[in-house]
Design an enzyme around this catalytic site. Structure first.
Site, short mmCIF file in Angstrom:
data_model
loop_
_atom_site.label_atom_id
_atom_site.label_comp_id
_atom_site.label_asym_id
_atom_site.label_seq_id
_atom_site.Cartn_x
_atom_site.Cartn_y
_atom_site.Cartn_z
N GLY A 72 -29.43 14.06 5.44
CA GLY A 72 -29.88 14.50 4.13
C GLY A 72 -31.29 15.06 4.14
O GLY A 72 -31.91 15.22 3.09
N ASP A 109 -32.93 23.67 -0.62
CA ASP A 109 -33.20 23.29 0.77
C ASP A 109 -33.70 24.49 1.58
O ASP A 109 -34.68 24.40 2.32
CB ASP A 109 -31.93 22.73 1.44
CG ASP A 109 -31.38 21.55 0.68
OD1 ASP A 109 -32.09 21.02 -0.19
OD2 ASP A 109 -30.23 21.16 0.96
N SER A 150 -31.14 19.37 7.87
CA SER A 150 -31.08 19.94 9.22
C SER A 150 -30.28 21.24 9.21
O SER A 150 -30.59 22.17 9.95
CB SER A 150 -30.49 18.94 10.21
OG SER A 150 -29.27 18.43 9.74
N SER A 165 -27.40 23.91 22.65
CA SER A 165 -28.25 22.91 22.01
C SER A 165 -28.65 21.83 22.99
O SER A 165 -27.87 21.45 23.87
CB SER A 165 -27.47 22.28 20.86
OG SER A 165 -28.02 21.04 20.51
C1 GLA Z 1 -28.19 19.05 -1.33
C2 GLA Z 1 -28.04 20.53 -1.63
C3 GLA Z 1 -29.18 21.03 -2.52
C4 GLA Z 1 -29.35 20.15 -3.76
C5 GLA Z 1 -29.39 18.66 -3.36
C6 GLA Z 1 -29.39 17.75 -4.57
O1 GLA Z 1 -29.33 18.84 -0.56
O2 GLA Z 1 -28.01 21.27 -0.44
O3 GLA Z 1 -28.94 22.38 -2.88
O4 GLA Z 1 -28.36 20.40 -4.71
O5 GLA Z 1 -28.29 18.31 -2.54
O6 GLA Z 1 -30.56 17.89 -5.30
#
Ligand code: GLA
Length: 371
Positions: free
Chosen positions: A109, A157, A112, A51
């Site tokens: 959040g 995500d 990544s 990395s």
């Molecule tokens: C994190 C988790 C997702 C989702 C959010 C809250 O990002 O990886 O799957 O649950 O929290 O909405």
């Protein structure tokens, strides 16, 4: 030998928080902050992961048993993906060098980790002609997060970073994986992301606790109702049957989930019709419910929320992602964005002693190969 490069964006969730693992609707979008992966085939069977951001690399043989590194190293994400592909019987015929670099702030959040998983899967599939769609890749990467990394996240995500589309949000049904793109029709407003820069220590244990509380609530409701997920319940049905839930905390968690799922449908309609002020109001309600019912905000996220809404031209604000630190997203008139940054950063510093960072939220495509 030539190399090939791939990028995968991070994501921001516009609304629909803690909904994916309850089978409801979410509205995320892919960002123009990326993880880039450069892959180079080798003549032997070695895999070398390195990395540009972190001073830690790993090297192992393709035929070795791939195991989780207990020191929680970043390499666990690509290792989990490589193992999952091999376990599924896909043929990775040669070793390779994989070099990563990230413009997504790590651990903030903005997903990544999902981006690293998805870019790894997409890159390897492209290099070795493995026929997996982007949707299949997102499902595979979610299972890596659940089974190899040990985080019981939902699909949002991985799906968002794989399937993102420039200038569109994704309205995703997390139960069926049906989705459609929602064009961003923001008139003179812009989404601004605010990073609290608060390390998210509590996140893993509290996340799993919320999941457990939701599942407990679901089990109780299932005694009387024929449902598979909480989000199958309308607000009305939930009101009718909420007397079954005797535990106050569980009742609050369910109240968040069912009201938030309802807000996502309203938010999609508002966005599609250009009713931006209504969208902003729904963001505010979402944050309040995450604060009071789901209890996943905390001083830092609540301070940004309050400071943001004091600024002229800010018509909506909420935490985004799992909570307990991480990021806020605010909807701000384009003429007020400098004032917004100035006032929010001062107010935040006064209350918490921390500096926050701002990113203008440009919405881009999901995972792809780059030249
Ligand atoms: C994190 C988790 C997702 C989702 C959010 C809250 O990002 O990886 O799957 O649950 O929290 O909405």
């Amino acid at each position: 030998m030539g190399s090939r490069s791939f990028v995968c964006p991070g994501r921001v969730n516009l609304i629909g928080e803690h909904i994916d693992y309850n089978g409801g609707m979410v509205l995320p979008a892919a960002l123009d902050l990326n993880i880039k992966l450069t892959l180079e085939e080798r003549e032997d069977e070695e895999i070398v992961l390195s990395s540009e951001n972190v001073d830690y690399a790993e090297r192992f043989n393709l035929k070795e048993d791939i195991v989780f590194n207990k020191n929680n190293r970043w390499t666990n994400y690509p290792k989990g993906v490589i193992k999952a592909l091999i376990d599924k019987g896909f043929n990775i015929s040669k070793g390779f060098n994989a070099r990563y670099s990230s413009s997504i702030p790590l651990g903030s959040g903005l997903s990544s980790s999902a981006a690293m998983e998805v870019v790894t899967a997409y890159g390897i599939c492209s290099l070795f002609n493995i026929n997996l769609s982007k949707k299949d890749i997102s499902v595979l990467c979610k299972s890596v997060e659940n089974n190899f990394i040990g985080v019981n996240c939902g699909i949002m995500d991985q799906f968002a970073v794989a399937m993102g589309k420039k200038d569109n949000a994704i309205m995703l049904n997390c139960d069926t994986l049906e989705f459609n793109y929602v064009p961003m029709n923001l008139r003179d407003y812009r989404f601004i992301i605010v990073n609290t820069n608060k390390p998210r220590e509590l996140i893993k244990s509290e996340y799993n606790t919320r999941l457990r509380e939701c599942n407990e609530g679901l089990l109780i409701l299932k005694e009387k109702l024929s449902i598979n997920t909480l989000c199958e319940l309308t607000l009305e049905k939930f009101k009718e049957y909420s007397y079954l839930i005797k535990n106050h905390n569980i009742l609050k968690r369910l109240t968040h989930v069912i009201s938030e799922n309802h807000r996502v449908s309203l938010a999609k309609a508002a966005l599609s019709n250009g009713f931006i002020e209504d969208f902003g109001q729904l963001m505010v309600k979402s944050h309040i419910s995450l604060r009071d019912n789901y209890e996943v905000t905390g001083l830092e996220l609540d301070t940004i929320f309050q400071e943001a809404l004091k600024v002229k031209g800010c018509i909506g604000s909420r935490m985004t992602g799992a909570g307990f630190g991480g990021c806020n997203i605010s909807l701000v008139h384009k003429d007020n964005s400098e004032e917004f940054k100035d006032k929010v950063s001062k107010g935040y510093k006064n209350t918490t002693g921390l500096n926050c960072d701002f990113y203008i939220c440009n919405i881009n495509n999901g995972v792809r190969e780059v030249l």
